[in-house]
Motif scaffolding. Structure first.
Motif, mmCIF file in Angstrom:
data_model
loop_
_atom_site.group_PDB
_atom_site.id
_atom_site.type_symbol
_atom_site.label_atom_id
_atom_site.label_comp_id
_atom_site.label_asym_id
_atom_site.label_seq_id
_atom_site.Cartn_x
_atom_site.Cartn_y
_atom_site.Cartn_z
ATOM 1 N N ILE A 56 18.521 4.633 1.529
ATOM 2 C CA ILE A 56 17.115 5.051 1.664
ATOM 3 C C ILE A 56 16.796 6.231 0.752
ATOM 4 O O ILE A 56 15.779 6.225 0.038
ATOM 5 N N ARG A 57 17.642 7.245 0.765
ATOM 6 C CA ARG A 57 17.347 8.436 -0.048
ATOM 7 C C ARG A 57 17.260 8.074 -1.533
ATOM 8 O O ARG A 57 16.350 8.516 -2.237
ATOM 9 N N ARG A 58 18.195 7.259 -1.988
ATOM 10 C CA ARG A 58 18.174 6.856 -3.402
ATOM 11 C C ARG A 58 16.930 6.026 -3.707
ATOM 12 O O ARG A 58 16.318 6.170 -4.772
ATOM 13 N N LEU A 59 16.533 5.157 -2.770
ATOM 14 C CA LEU A 59 15.327 4.352 -2.964
ATOM 15 C C LEU A 59 14.104 5.239 -3.117
ATOM 16 O O LEU A 59 13.287 5.037 -4.025
ATOM 17 N N LEU A 60 13.962 6.229 -2.246
ATOM 18 C CA LEU A 60 12.809 7.126 -2.309
ATOM 19 C C LEU A 60 12.768 7.883 -3.630
ATOM 20 O O LEU A 60 11.694 8.068 -4.222
ATOM 21 N N GLU A 61 13.937 8.302 -4.098
ATOM 22 C CA GLU A 61 14.000 9.010 -5.382
ATOM 23 C C GLU A 61 13.536 8.112 -6.524
ATOM 24 O O GLU A 61 12.776 8.546 -7.406
ATOM 25 N N GLU A 62 13.974 6.851 -6.519
ATOM 26 C CA GLU A 62 13.597 5.923 -7.591
ATOM 27 C C GLU A 62 12.115 5.572 -7.539
ATOM 28 O O GLU A 62 11.461 5.442 -8.576
ATOM 29 N N LEU A 63 11.578 5.417 -6.332
ATOM 30 C CA LEU A 63 10.150 5.119 -6.200
ATOM 31 C C LEU A 63 9.307 6.279 -6.720
ATOM 32 O O LEU A 63 8.316 6.072 -7.422
ATOM 33 N N LYS A 64 9.705 7.484 -6.376
ATOM 34 C CA LYS A 64 8.984 8.666 -6.858
ATOM 35 C C LYS A 64 9.086 8.781 -8.377
ATOM 36 O O LYS A 64 8.123 9.153 -9.058
ATOM 37 N N ALA A 65 10.263 8.470 -8.912
ATOM 38 C CA ALA A 65 10.467 8.535 -10.364
ATOM 39 C C ALA A 65 9.577 7.539 -11.098
ATOM 40 O O ALA A 65 9.237 7.735 -12.268
ATOM 41 N N ILE B 63 5.311 6.038 -7.757
ATOM 42 C CA ILE B 63 4.790 5.317 -6.604
ATOM 43 C C ILE B 63 4.413 6.327 -5.517
ATOM 44 O O ILE B 63 5.185 7.229 -5.203
ATOM 45 N N THR B 64 3.219 6.191 -4.964
ATOM 46 C CA THR B 64 2.797 7.054 -3.862
ATOM 47 C C THR B 64 3.409 6.541 -2.564
ATOM 48 O O THR B 64 3.297 5.356 -2.254
ATOM 49 N N GLU C 10 9.669 15.303 2.473
ATOM 50 C CA GLU C 10 8.992 15.795 1.266
ATOM 51 C C GLU C 10 8.602 14.679 0.305
ATOM 52 O O GLU C 10 7.752 14.867 -0.571
ATOM 53 N N TYR C 11 9.207 13.493 0.465
ATOM 54 C CA TYR C 11 8.878 12.387 -0.427
ATOM 55 C C TYR C 11 7.534 11.745 -0.089
ATOM 56 O O TYR C 11 6.981 10.998 -0.903
ATOM 57 N N PHE C 12 7.009 12.026 1.099
ATOM 58 C CA PHE C 12 5.830 11.298 1.590
ATOM 59 C C PHE C 12 4.557 12.130 1.488
ATOM 60 O O PHE C 12 4.520 13.283 1.930
ATOM 61 N N ASP C 13 3.522 11.517 0.917
ATOM 62 C CA ASP C 13 2.261 12.215 0.675
ATOM 63 C C ASP C 13 1.315 12.138 1.874
ATOM 64 O O ASP C 13 0.573 13.077 2.146
ATOM 65 N N THR C 14 1.307 11.008 2.554
ATOM 66 C CA THR C 14 0.402 10.801 3.695
ATOM 67 C C THR C 14 1.199 10.249 4.872
ATOM 68 O O THR C 14 1.943 9.286 4.708
ATOM 69 N N VAL C 15 1.035 10.879 6.036
ATOM 70 C CA VAL C 15 1.764 10.458 7.234
ATOM 71 C C VAL C 15 0.767 10.202 8.362
ATOM 72 O O VAL C 15 0.005 11.100 8.736
ATOM 73 N N ILE C 16 0.751 8.972 8.859
ATOM 74 C CA ILE C 16 -0.121 8.601 9.971
ATOM 75 C C ILE C 16 0.734 8.473 11.230
ATOM 76 O O ILE C 16 1.624 7.625 11.298
ATOM 77 N N CYS C 17 0.471 9.352 12.211
ATOM 78 C CA CYS C 17 1.197 9.327 13.484
ATOM 79 C C CYS C 17 0.324 8.704 14.573
ATOM 80 O O CYS C 17 -0.865 8.410 14.342
ATOM 81 N N ALA C 18 0.902 8.522 15.747
ATOM 82 C CA ALA C 18 0.167 7.902 16.851
ATOM 83 C C ALA C 18 -1.078 8.700 17.221
ATOM 84 O O ALA C 18 -2.078 8.135 17.675
ATOM 85 N N ASP C 19 -1.031 10.034 17.021
ATOM 86 C CA ASP C 19 -2.179 10.887 17.359
ATOM 87 C C ASP C 19 -3.387 10.654 16.451
ATOM 88 O O ASP C 19 -4.501 11.046 16.777
ATOM 89 N N ASP C 20 -3.151 10.047 15.294
ATOM 90 C CA ASP C 20 -4.206 9.941 14.277
ATOM 91 C C ASP C 20 -5.119 8.740 14.457
ATOM 92 O O ASP C 20 -6.081 8.574 13.706
ATOM 93 N N SER C 21 -4.810 7.869 15.425
ATOM 94 C CA SER C 21 -5.659 6.695 15.640
ATOM 95 C C SER C 21 -5.824 6.422 17.131
ATOM 96 O O SER C 21 -4.952 6.760 17.933
ATOM 97 N N MET D 231 3.504 -1.917 -12.324
ATOM 98 C CA MET D 231 4.043 -2.092 -10.978
ATOM 99 C C MET D 231 3.066 -2.903 -10.121
ATOM 100 O O MET D 231 1.856 -2.715 -10.211
ATOM 101 N N LYS D 232 3.597 -3.761 -9.276
ATOM 102 C CA LYS D 232 2.762 -4.612 -8.429
ATOM 103 C C LYS D 232 2.049 -3.807 -7.355
ATOM 104 O O LYS D 232 0.926 -4.124 -6.964
ATOM 105 N N TYR D 233 2.708 -2.759 -6.830
ATOM 106 C CA TYR D 233 2.118 -1.909 -5.788
ATOM 107 C C TYR D 233 2.166 -0.447 -6.230
ATOM 108 O O TYR D 233 3.162 -0.008 -6.805
ATOM 109 N N SER D 234 1.105 0.275 -5.929
ATOM 110 C CA SER D 234 1.075 1.708 -6.248
ATOM 111 C C SER D 234 1.320 2.566 -5.012
ATOM 112 O O SER D 234 1.593 3.762 -5.124
ATOM 113 N N HIS D 235 1.200 1.965 -3.816
ATOM 114 C CA HIS D 235 1.462 2.662 -2.556
ATOM 115 C C HIS D 235 2.502 1.880 -1.754
ATOM 116 O O HIS D 235 2.319 0.693 -1.481
#
Length: 416
Positions: free
Chosen positions: A86-95, A98-99, A122-133, A1-5
Motif C-alpha cells: 500500500i505505501r509503495r502504491l500511494l507513493e507511485e500514485l502521487k508521483a 494522481i489526487t 499525508e498522501y490523501f487530499d480529501t477525507v470523507i468520514c461518516a460525520d460528513d454525510s 491517465m484514465k483516472y485523475s482521482h
C-alpha cells in the motif's frame, strides 16, 4: 491517465482491521447483551458504520454499546497493520500526479484514533468520514460529498474498497469501482468495474493502452490453448506440471490486464478439458413492418437481438427457437442463416476465448412478451432509431447486416 482521482476505503483496503473489528464486536455484544455470534455471522459489519452494524444486531442503547465497542477495539489495535504494497502504491500514485482521497465509514474521531498513527494520512487530499454525510455506504451520498469537496469528475474518479457496500456506493453515484481482493477471502458475486488481486494492480487500470492489451490477450489465449492441449495429450508427469504452470501464467496475464480476480479468470478461462474449441452463440433476426425485434436486458439496460449460448443438448436451429421464446415470448421458425462471425473480430471488448456468433433470420408464428429474469421488455426498431445497444453482443453494423439479409431473397451467408 484514465483516472485523475483515486479514492480508497480504509478498513480492509488500506489497513487490515478485519480481525480487530470482528473480535471486538463479538466480545462487546456477548459481554453487554449476552448475544453469541460466530465471526462469520458478523461479517456484515465490515464496510458500514458501527452504529449501522449495531442497529442490524437489534441493539437499542446504541451510543453506549458503541462506546464499549470502541474501548474493546483498542485492545486489538496491535493486530492492525497496513497491507503489503500500500505505501509503495500511494507513493507511485502521487508521483504520477494522481489526487488521492478517502471515503470511510469511520467517524472523524475513529479516523484520527485508528488511522493517523500509520503515517500514510499525508498522501490523501480529501477525507470523507461518516460525520460528513447524513446517509452512509451503500448510499451514494458519501461519494457525492467527495466529488463536491474535491471538485472531481465522475468519469475521472475510481473508488477502491473491499465490500459490497463500497461498490454500491460508487455505482450509485455513477463512479467506477474496484474490489480490493487483497482485503477479502474471495470476491463472491460482488459486481465491480475491476477486480484487483494486489495493490500494485491499481497501476494497471490507470493506463488506457488498448493495443498493448490486445497483444497480451492474444498471447494469453494462445498460451491457454497450448497448455490445454498439453494437459489433454501429455502422459509425462513433468510435462503435465510444466503445462499446468503455462496455464497459470495465461490466467495471470488476463487477470492483470482485465482487472479480474484470479479465481474469476480461472473459472471463465480455464474451465474446460480436452481440445479447446470456440463457443457458439446464436442471435435471432426477427422482423415485422420493416423493423427488427430487440429485447432490453435486465442486467445492463441495453438492447440486443434475442439469443445466447448454444446449450450442450441444442442445435443452432433449436437453440435459436429456445432463446427467442425465453427472452421475447415468441414462437419462431428459423428460416435461413445470415452470417457466422468470429466475435472478437466484430464486437468489444475482446474476450479471452473464441466465440462463433451465428445470426439466423426467423419467421414469427405467434406469442407475446412475458416478464422474465433476463429481459424487461421487447420492441421493434427501424435501423435509424436503434436504442443503446449491448455492443458486446450485437453492434449497429451487425444489425444493419440483418436488415440487408431480410430484404435480399438471394442473400449469401457471410462468414469469417
Amino acid at each position: 491517465m484514465k483516472y485523475s482521482h483515486i479514492v480508497f476505503d480504509i478498513d480492509g483496503t488500506l489497513i487490515d482491521t478485519e480481525k480487530a473489528i470482528l473480535m471486538s464486536l463479538q466480545k462487546t455484544i456477548l459481554d453487554e447483551k449476552g448475544i453469541k455470534k460466530d465471526l462469520q455471522e458478523l461479517h456484515f459489519a465490515l464496510g458500514i458504520t458501527g452504529k449501522d452494524a449495531l442497529l442490524q444486531l437489534g441493539i437499542d442503547d446504541i451510543d453506549y454499546v458503541q462506546f464499549i465497542w470502541d474501548e474493546i477495539f483498542k485492545k486489538y489495535s496491535g493486530d492492525i497493520c497496513i497491507f503489503d504494497g500500500i505505501r509503495r502504491l500511494l507513493e507511485e500514485l502521487k508521483a504520477n500526479s494522481i489526487t488521492l482521497g478517502i471515503i470511510t465509514s469511520k467517524t472523524r474521531k475513529e479516523y484520527e484514533d485508528d488511522f493517523i498513527r500509520f503515517g500514510i494520512a499525508e498522501y490523501f487530499d480529501t477525507v470523507i468520514c461518516a460525520d460528513d454525510s447524513n446517509e452512509h455506504k451503500p448510499n451514494a451520498e458519501p461519494m457525492e460529498k467527495y466529488l463536491q469537496y474535491a471538485n472531481a469528475k465522475r468519469k475521472e474518479t475510481l473508488y477502491i474498497g473491499d465490500s459490497v457496500y463500497d461498490m454500491q456506493c460508487a455505482t450509485s453515484a455513477g463512479v467506477d469501482c474496484a474490489l480490493a481482493i487483497w482485503g477479502r477471502i474471495d470476491s463472491g458475486d460482488i459486481e465491480a468495474t475491476y477486480y484487483l488481486n494486489f495493490p500494485k494492480d491499481v497501476l494497471n487500470v490507470l493506463v488506457d493502452n488498448n493495443k498493448h492489451d490486445d497483444v497480451l490477450l492474444d498471447w494469453a489465449i494462445e498460451l491457454q490453448f497450448l497448455s490445454q492441449c498439453g494437459l489433454t495429450y501429455s502422459k509425462d508427469l513433468f510435462d503435465i506440471e510444466r503445462f499446468e504452470r503455462i496455464r497459470e501464467i495465461s490466467v495471470e496475464i488476463v487477470s492483470t490486464k482485465a482487472g479480474l480476480s484470479l479465481e474469476k479468470v480461472n473459472n471463465l478461462f480455464c474451465n474446460e478439458t480436452g481440445f479447446q474449441t470456440p463457443k457458439l452463440d446464436t442471435r435471432a433476426a426477427v422482423f415485422k413492418d420493416k423493423k427488427i425485434l430487440l429485447v432490453k436486458e435486465v442486467s445492463s439496460g441495453t438492447w440486443s437481438m434475442p439469443g445466447g449460448w448454444v446449450d450442450v443438448n441444442q442445435s443452432i436451429y433449436s437453440n435459436t427457437i429456445k432463446e427467442v421464446n425465453e427472452e421475447a415470448g415468441l414462437d419462431v421458425i428459423p428460416e435461413r442463416l445470415i452470417a457466422v462471425q468470429d466475435r472478437n473480430k466484430h464486437n468489444i471488448p475482446k474476450y479471452a476465448y473464441g466465440i462463433c456468433k451465428v445470426f439466423v433470420l426467423c419467421n414469427v408464428l405467434g406469442g407475446e412478451f412475458k416478464s422474465n429474469i433476463e429481459t424487461s421488455e421487447s420492441k421493434l426498431f427501424s435501423l435509424d432509431e436503434l436504442p443503446e445497444l449491448s455492443v458486446e453482443k450485437n453492434t449497429k453494423e451487425q444489425i444493419k447486416m440483418c436488415f440487408m439479409a431480410e430484404q435480399d431473397d438471394n442473400w449469401k451467408v457471410m462468414f469469417d
